[in-house]
Design a protein around this motif. Sequence first.
Motif, PDB file in Angstrom:
ATOM      1  N   GLN A 115     -71.139  47.708 113.596  1.00 41.73           N
ATOM      2  CA  GLN A 115     -71.093  49.051 114.169  1.00 41.73           C
ATOM      3  C   GLN A 115     -70.204  49.086 115.404  1.00 41.73           C
ATOM      4  O   GLN A 115     -69.432  50.024 115.604  1.00 41.73           O
ATOM      5  CB  GLN A 115     -72.497  49.531 114.525  1.00 41.73           C
ATOM      6  CG  GLN A 115     -73.344  49.893 113.329  1.00 41.73           C
ATOM      7  CD  GLN A 115     -74.765  50.299 113.729  1.00 41.73           C
ATOM      8  OE1 GLN A 115     -75.128  50.243 114.898  1.00 41.73           O
ATOM      9  NE2 GLN A 115     -75.546  50.704 112.748  1.00 41.73           N
ATOM     10  N   VAL A 116     -70.301  48.057 116.256  1.00 42.53           N
ATOM     11  CA  VAL A 116     -69.451  47.999 117.453  1.00 42.53           C
ATOM     12  C   VAL A 116     -67.989  47.875 117.045  1.00 42.53           C
ATOM     13  O   VAL A 116     -67.110  48.543 117.606  1.00 42.53           O
ATOM     14  CB  VAL A 116     -69.890  46.817 118.363  1.00 42.53           C
ATOM     15  CG1 VAL A 116     -68.848  46.536 119.425  1.00 42.53           C
ATOM     16  CG2 VAL A 116     -71.221  47.114 119.009  1.00 42.53           C
ATOM     17  N   SER A 130     -66.655  48.873 114.271  1.00 43.53           N
ATOM     18  CA  SER A 130     -66.272  50.160 113.700  1.00 43.53           C
ATOM     19  C   SER A 130     -66.008  51.174 114.804  1.00 43.53           C
ATOM     20  O   SER A 130     -65.045  51.945 114.741  1.00 43.53           O
ATOM     21  CB  SER A 130     -67.367  50.658 112.767  1.00 43.53           C
ATOM     22  OG  SER A 130     -67.102  51.971 112.336  1.00 43.53           O
ATOM     23  N   LEU A 131     -66.830  51.154 115.838  1.00 38.92           N
ATOM     24  CA  LEU A 131     -66.659  52.096 116.955  1.00 38.92           C
ATOM     25  C   LEU A 131     -65.372  51.790 117.721  1.00 38.92           C
ATOM     26  O   LEU A 131     -64.618  52.702 118.055  1.00 38.92           O
ATOM     27  CB  LEU A 131     -67.867  52.020 117.894  1.00 38.92           C
ATOM     28  CG  LEU A 131     -67.821  52.921 119.121  1.00 38.92           C
ATOM     29  CD1 LEU A 131     -67.936  54.383 118.708  1.00 38.92           C
ATOM     30  CD2 LEU A 131     -68.916  52.564 120.096  1.00 38.92           C
ATOM     31  N   THR A 132     -65.111  50.517 117.970  1.00 44.85           N
ATOM     32  CA  THR A 132     -63.920  50.171 118.751  1.00 44.85           C
ATOM     33  C   THR A 132     -62.642  50.375 117.947  1.00 44.85           C
ATOM     34  O   THR A 132     -61.601  50.697 118.511  1.00 44.85           O
ATOM     35  CB  THR A 132     -63.978  48.719 119.242  1.00 44.85           C
ATOM     36  OG1 THR A 132     -64.161  47.855 118.135  1.00 44.85           O
ATOM     37  CG2 THR A 132     -65.083  48.528 120.257  1.00 44.85           C
ATOM     38  N   PRO A 154     -63.268  55.500 116.664  1.00 40.55           N
ATOM     39  CA  PRO A 154     -63.304  56.530 117.715  1.00 40.55           C
ATOM     40  C   PRO A 154     -62.767  56.061 119.067  1.00 40.55           C
ATOM     41  O   PRO A 154     -62.052  56.809 119.728  1.00 40.55           O
ATOM     42  CB  PRO A 154     -64.789  56.883 117.812  1.00 40.55           C
ATOM     43  CG  PRO A 154     -65.373  56.491 116.511  1.00 40.55           C
ATOM     44  CD  PRO A 154     -64.567  55.340 116.031  1.00 40.55           C
ATOM     45  N   LEU A 155     -63.063  54.856 119.490  1.00 40.91           N
ATOM     46  CA  LEU A 155     -62.571  54.419 120.800  1.00 40.91           C
ATOM     47  C   LEU A 155     -61.058  54.230 120.794  1.00 40.91           C
ATOM     48  O   LEU A 155     -60.377  54.519 121.782  1.00 40.91           O
ATOM     49  CB  LEU A 155     -63.266  53.130 121.237  1.00 40.91           C
ATOM     50  CG  LEU A 155     -64.681  53.293 121.774  1.00 40.91           C
ATOM     51  CD1 LEU A 155     -65.269  51.936 122.129  1.00 40.91           C
ATOM     52  CD2 LEU A 155     -64.722  54.198 122.981  1.00 40.91           C
ATOM     53  N   CYS A 178     -66.702  47.141 126.683  1.00 39.46           N
ATOM     54  CA  CYS A 178     -66.325  46.825 125.304  1.00 39.46           C
ATOM     55  C   CYS A 178     -65.550  45.542 125.322  1.00 39.46           C
ATOM     56  O   CYS A 178     -65.515  44.737 124.549  1.00 39.46           O
ATOM     57  CB  CYS A 178     -65.478  47.939 124.686  1.00 39.46           C
ATOM     58  SG  CYS A 178     -66.427  49.451 124.490  1.00 39.46           S
TER      59      CYS A 178
END
Length: 157
Positions: free
Chosen positions: A102-103, A105-107, A110-111, A157
């Motif tokens: 999930q991290v 995928s987020l980085t 969206p990030l 992050c």
Amino acid sequence: SDFDKVVIQQLEHTFTRLIAGFDEPLAAAAPARDERAAAVQAAQKAAEAAEQDVATRGEELCAAQAAAKAGASAVKAAHKVVDNWLKDSKVLMDGFDQLCAQVASLTSGPLLAFEELKDLMPELEAVKEADASPLPKAAAAETAEVEEGSNAAETTC
């Protein structure tokens, strides 16, 4: 009669001699008898002490057996925990892997898009200079918070 008196005297004399015959061995055996009586009393006291000791040891044995039973159940529970450790670790690590995915995928999603948009956005100082009217204090504080939040997001992050 005289004959009866003589017979009774001889009988009394015989009884006295027999009694004296018994008294001498009894008197001679008295110290040994007293020693044996003392030994019997000591043996009885030792037997009573041994009985009390047996009772005490019996109670201690029962307590030790109960402790051994509790220890055996604790060992059994510990074995179960050790046997389940690998399964529990796998579940935990699977959850960790999901969170890492999930991290990632987020980085990567969206990030990354946010960073690209942030690079495309004009500098705030240039916007402030271009804008002749001063910003209200609440808007300036909000802008400072947004800048701090983006810096914090980059460091975590």
